[in-house]
Design a protein around this motif. Structure first.
Motif, PDB file in Angstrom:
ATOM      1  N   GLY A 180      -4.371  -3.097  -6.175  1.00 48.32           N
ATOM      2  CA  GLY A 180      -4.887  -1.869  -6.769  1.00 48.32           C
ATOM      3  C   GLY A 180      -4.685  -0.664  -5.878  1.00 48.32           C
ATOM      4  N   LEU A 181      -4.983  -0.827  -4.584  1.00 51.40           N
ATOM      5  CA  LEU A 181      -4.799   0.290  -3.656  1.00 51.40           C
ATOM      6  C   LEU A 181      -3.322   0.643  -3.494  1.00 51.40           C
ATOM      7  CD1 LEU A 181      -7.437  -0.582  -0.896  1.00 51.40           C
ATOM      8  CD2 LEU A 181      -7.495   1.363  -2.465  1.00 51.40           C
ATOM      9  N   LEU A 182      -2.473  -0.373  -3.413  1.00 49.71           N
ATOM     10  CA  LEU A 182      -1.034  -0.114  -3.299  1.00 49.71           C
ATOM     11  C   LEU A 182      -0.527   0.668  -4.513  1.00 49.71           C
ATOM     12  CD1 LEU A 182       0.285  -3.536  -1.914  1.00 49.71           C
ATOM     13  CD2 LEU A 182       0.301  -1.350  -0.714  1.00 49.71           C
ATOM     14  N   ALA A 183      -0.929   0.239  -5.706  1.00 48.08           N
ATOM     15  CA  ALA A 183      -0.482   0.921  -6.927  1.00 48.08           C
ATOM     16  C   ALA A 183      -1.023   2.342  -6.993  1.00 48.08           C
ATOM     17  CB  ALA A 183      -0.926   0.126  -8.162  1.00 48.08           C
ATOM     18  N   LEU A 184      -2.295   2.517  -6.642  1.00 51.87           N
ATOM     19  CA  LEU A 184      -2.913   3.840  -6.700  1.00 51.87           C
ATOM     20  C   LEU A 184      -2.260   4.801  -5.707  1.00 51.87           C
ATOM     21  CD1 LEU A 184      -5.243   5.443  -8.034  1.00 51.87           C
ATOM     22  CD2 LEU A 184      -6.677   4.746  -6.111  1.00 51.87           C
ATOM     23  N   ILE A 185      -2.038   4.343  -4.476  1.00 50.36           N
ATOM     24  CA  ILE A 185      -1.430   5.197  -3.458  1.00 50.36           C
ATOM     25  C   ILE A 185       0.012   5.537  -3.831  1.00 50.36           C
ATOM     26  CG2 ILE A 185      -0.671   5.288  -1.043  1.00 50.36           C
ATOM     27  CD1 ILE A 185      -3.160   3.585  -0.376  1.00 50.36           C
ATOM     28  N   TYR A 186       0.744   4.558  -4.372  1.00 48.59           N
ATOM     29  CA  TYR A 186       2.117   4.834  -4.806  1.00 48.59           C
ATOM     30  C   TYR A 186       2.124   5.903  -5.893  1.00 48.59           C
ATOM     31  CZ  TYR A 186       6.598   4.379  -7.139  1.00 48.59           C
ATOM     32  OH  TYR A 186       7.808   4.669  -7.707  1.00 48.59           O
ATOM     33  N   ALA A 187       1.260   5.744  -6.889  1.00 50.61           N
ATOM     34  CA  ALA A 187       1.234   6.691  -8.008  1.00 50.61           C
ATOM     35  C   ALA A 187       0.924   8.104  -7.531  1.00 50.61           C
ATOM     36  CB  ALA A 187       0.202   6.243  -9.048  1.00 50.61           C
ATOM     37  N   LEU A 188      -0.085   8.231  -6.675  1.00 47.54           N
ATOM     38  CA  LEU A 188      -0.494   9.555  -6.222  1.00 47.54           C
ATOM     39  C   LEU A 188       0.509  10.152  -5.240  1.00 47.54           C
ATOM     40  CD1 LEU A 188      -4.336   8.934  -5.825  1.00 47.54           C
ATOM     41  CD2 LEU A 188      -3.171  10.189  -7.646  1.00 47.54           C
ATOM     42  N   SER A 189       1.159   9.299  -4.446  1.00 41.92           N
ATOM     43  CA  SER A 189       2.149   9.794  -3.483  1.00 41.92           C
ATOM     44  C   SER A 189       3.390  10.319  -4.184  1.00 41.92           C
ATOM     45  CB  SER A 189       2.548   8.676  -2.505  1.00 41.92           C
ATOM     46  OG  SER A 189       1.453   8.284  -1.721  1.00 41.92           O
ATOM     47  N   THR A 190       3.817   9.650  -5.251  1.00 43.80           N
ATOM     48  CA  THR A 190       5.044  10.045  -5.937  1.00 43.80           C
ATOM     49  C   THR A 190       4.807  11.086  -7.028  1.00 43.80           C
ATOM     50  OG1 THR A 190       4.811   8.147  -7.416  1.00 43.80           O
ATOM     51  CG2 THR A 190       6.208   7.855  -5.478  1.00 43.80           C
ATOM     52  N   ALA A 191       3.552  11.286  -7.417  1.00 51.52           N
ATOM     53  CA  ALA A 191       3.259  12.280  -8.450  1.00 51.52           C
ATOM     54  C   ALA A 191       3.651  13.682  -8.008  1.00 51.52           C
ATOM     55  CB  ALA A 191       1.775  12.243  -8.816  1.00 51.52           C
ATOM     56  N   ALA A 192       3.557  13.937  -6.685  1.00 49.07           N
ATOM     57  CA  ALA A 192       3.920  15.266  -6.173  1.00 49.07           C
ATOM     58  C   ALA A 192       5.401  15.562  -6.383  1.00 49.07           C
ATOM     59  CB  ALA A 192       3.578  15.359  -4.686  1.00 49.07           C
ATOM     60  N   GLN A 193       6.243  14.508  -6.372  1.00 48.44           N
ATOM     61  CA  GLN A 193       7.682  14.721  -6.553  1.00 48.44           C
ATOM     62  C   GLN A 193       8.099  14.628  -8.022  1.00 48.44           C
ATOM     63  OE1 GLN A 193       6.538  12.738  -3.901  1.00 48.44           O
ATOM     64  NE2 GLN A 193       6.914  14.459  -2.536  1.00 48.44           N
ATOM     65  N   VAL A 226      -6.991   7.031   1.777  1.00 51.15           N
ATOM     66  CA  VAL A 226      -6.874   7.443   0.378  1.00 51.15           C
ATOM     67  C   VAL A 226      -7.083   8.950   0.266  1.00 51.15           C
ATOM     68  CG1 VAL A 226      -7.870   7.229  -1.925  1.00 51.15           C
ATOM     69  CG2 VAL A 226      -7.515   5.185  -0.521  1.00 51.15           C
ATOM     70  N   GLY A 227      -8.044   9.483   1.035  1.00 51.09           N
ATOM     71  CA  GLY A 227      -8.281  10.922   1.019  1.00 51.09           C
ATOM     72  C   GLY A 227      -7.063  11.712   1.465  1.00 51.09           C
ATOM     73  N   LEU A 228      -6.411  11.242   2.520  1.00 52.43           N
ATOM     74  CA  LEU A 228      -5.207  11.912   3.000  1.00 52.43           C
ATOM     75  C   LEU A 228      -4.077  11.846   1.972  1.00 52.43           C
ATOM     76  CD1 LEU A 228      -5.179  10.639   6.702  1.00 52.43           C
ATOM     77  CD2 LEU A 228      -5.502  13.007   5.961  1.00 52.43           C
ATOM     78  N   THR A 229      -4.097  10.798   1.139  1.00 53.31           N
ATOM     79  CA  THR A 229      -3.025  10.590   0.171  1.00 53.31           C
ATOM     80  C   THR A 229      -3.208  11.397  -1.105  1.00 53.31           C
ATOM     81  OG1 THR A 229      -2.693   8.341   1.007  1.00 53.31           O
ATOM     82  CG2 THR A 229      -1.811   8.830  -1.163  1.00 53.31           C
ATOM     83  N   ILE A 230      -4.451  11.522  -1.605  1.00 54.64           N
ATOM     84  CA  ILE A 230      -4.642  12.074  -2.950  1.00 54.64           C
ATOM     85  C   ILE A 230      -4.750  13.591  -2.999  1.00 54.64           C
ATOM     86  CG2 ILE A 230      -5.767   9.950  -3.701  1.00 54.64           C
ATOM     87  CD1 ILE A 230      -8.440  11.433  -3.621  1.00 54.64           C
ATOM     88  N   GLY A 231      -5.103  14.240  -1.872  1.00 52.67           N
ATOM     89  CA  GLY A 231      -5.342  15.682  -1.924  1.00 52.67           C
ATOM     90  C   GLY A 231      -4.139  16.481  -2.373  1.00 52.67           C
TER      91      GLY A 231
END
Length: 475
Positions: free
Chosen positions: A230-243, A424-429
């Protein structure tokens, strides 16, 4: 491991002598232990920022496309955030010192691999292994710190120093990355991390003692699989959403999968014989609301640094070096805040300092709205530096709020929650707010929009955390 004060029996009718408390001053050995643990945390924080300014040069050298460069960050963020809870629990069960040393070895070897990378695939493999090593180092290092230094002045001071160095690591990385890239090339940024990890790995075995949960229940495999996935999927989604944007198919798919897996994790934990995460612990107001405060302060500050970097270079046309100096002042102010934090928390309490820090961070970020299109570097330096002092206060106080009162055998879990919140905080902001700066048409207007939202979220969060923690003694 922190030693509990011994209990003694007293005759009826007599007043027991007060229990001895740990002295505030640290012994020479305790200072060396703290140095080793803080050096490891500083190294991981440095890794988050030291490579950023080197990415354009790195891309040309290895033949990576612009879209591929974001994987230099994502490849590290995925394992470093996704495996934190798992390794924090494994360390509780099988030995924090053992896992800490293993993480250092993996991180150091990965840094060497990234330094010597001859193509993008090898470099990204090195970054992923660095992230895996960091996922071991961060929770085990934090739990070794909280079990080595007892609650009270010693732990307050230790966490204050650790938080200061973590904050400085991000800032120093931005400045040092530019200097190293210009003088020695981008590979030196990865080589530096390998040298630091090797130095810590040499000293750590001589200073650290083993620490683990005396009772060793079975590892909660279903819980580990669902929360890590779940964390891997969430971090991937939020990290790539910016691009790619939130409307892209793989972003939507992984975001839905992440939420579903985390929901499944909660369901699994309610029935598990030896759960990976103790749901009663999550029901503690200090744990729940402390982590909310940590999530907000990390996500909002990372967003501000991102949009200010755009503002200083794209609107005011400052060079990378001049931009680095702005954030260098921020690092100095963070160091000042770190020197004062333990005393302030000792006097007013971690929960109260957390609320005030969130509020102060929000108000001074709102002050950034006074910057203009022709000038504003000095105002930006002033307001971001003071807000970073409150940010550091929030970092230290939320860690103390979450871990205070937690038994030593669960400190790995508690600190795993703390560090997962941080990652997660560093990733989603930036994906959630930072992208607004580049999608408003006019960059300056976008920056102001982000600052307004950022400040408002912090102020509202301060109120919610104050109510959530309450004035009564939390359980």
């Amino acid at each position: 491991m922190a030693i509990d004060t011994a209990s003694s029996t007293t005759a009826p009718g007599t007043v027991p002598a007060p229990a001895p408390t740990a002295p505030e001053q640290l012994s020479r050995r305790a200072k060396l232990v703290l140095l080793v643990l803080c050096a490891a945390q500083f190294m991981v924080a440095l890794d988050f920022s030291v490579l950023n300014v080197a990415l354009p040069v790195l891309g040309k050298d290895l033949g990576m496309s612009q879209s591929g460069l974001q994987w230099a960050v994502t490849a590290f963020a995925l394992p470093s955030g996704g495996f934190l809870l798992l390794f924090g629990r494994i360390a509780d069960l099988f030995g924090r010192r053992k896992l800490f040393l293993t993480g250092l070895a993996v991180f150091g070897a990965a840094s060497v691999l990234a330094t010597l990378a001859w193509n993008p695939e090898v470099f990204l493999a090195g970054r992923a292994l660095q992230g895996l090593g960091a996922a071991v180092i961060v929770p085990t290092g934090m739990s070794l710190l909280t079990t080595t230094f007892p609650e009270g002045p010693q732990r307050n001071r230790a966490l204050g120093i650790s938080g200061t160095l973590m904050s400085l690591g991000f800032t120093v990385g931005m400045v040092l990355g530019g200097v190293l890239t210009d003088t020695l090339g981008w590979r030196s940024t990865m080589g530096l991390l390998g040298i630091v990890s090797a130095a810590v790995l040499v000293l750590a075995p001589r200073l650290l003692t083993e620490s683990r949960n005396p009772v060793r229940p079975r590892l909660d495999v279903p819980g580990a699989v669902t929360v890590t996935g779940g964390l891997l999927a969430l971090i991937y989604a939020l990290s790539t959403a910016a691009q790619k944007g939130f409307g892209h198919a793989d972003v939507i798919g992984t975001l839905v999968a992440g939420i579903a897996l985390l929901a499944a994790f909660v369901a699994v934990e309610t029935k598990a014989e030896a759960p990976l995460v103790s749901l009663p612990m999550l029901k503690r107001r200090t744990v729940a609301w402390g982590n909310v405060g940590g999530l907000i302060t990390f996500s909002m500050m990372s967003t501000v640094i991102f949009v200010l970097t755009l503002y200083l270079q794209e609107v005011l046309n400052l060079s990378s070096f001049e931009t680095g100096l702005v954030f260098g002042v921020q690092g100095v102010m963070s160091a000042v805040a770190g020197a004062l934090a333990s005393k302030v928390i000792g006097r007013f309490g971690a929960r109260r300092v957390l609320v005030v820090s969130l509020l102060g961070q929000g108000l001074f970020i709102a002050g950034l709205l006074t910057i203009g299109t022709q000038s504003g570097a000095l105002l930006a330096t002033l307001f971001v530096s003071v807000s970073s002092m409150f940010h550091l206060g929030a970092i230290i106080s939320y860690g103390l709020t979450v871990t205070s009162g937690v038994p030593d055998e669960e400190q790995g879990l508690a600190t795993g929650l703390v560090t997962t919140t941080q990652q997660v905080g560093l990733t989603i902001g930036i994906p959630l707010l930072g992208v607004l700066a580049t999608t408003q048409g006019d960059l300056f207007t976008g920056v102001r929009t982000v600052l307004v939202l950022d400040a408002a979220i912090l102020v509202v969060a301060a109120g919610l955390v104050a109510v959530g923690l309450g004035r009564r003694k939390t359980q």
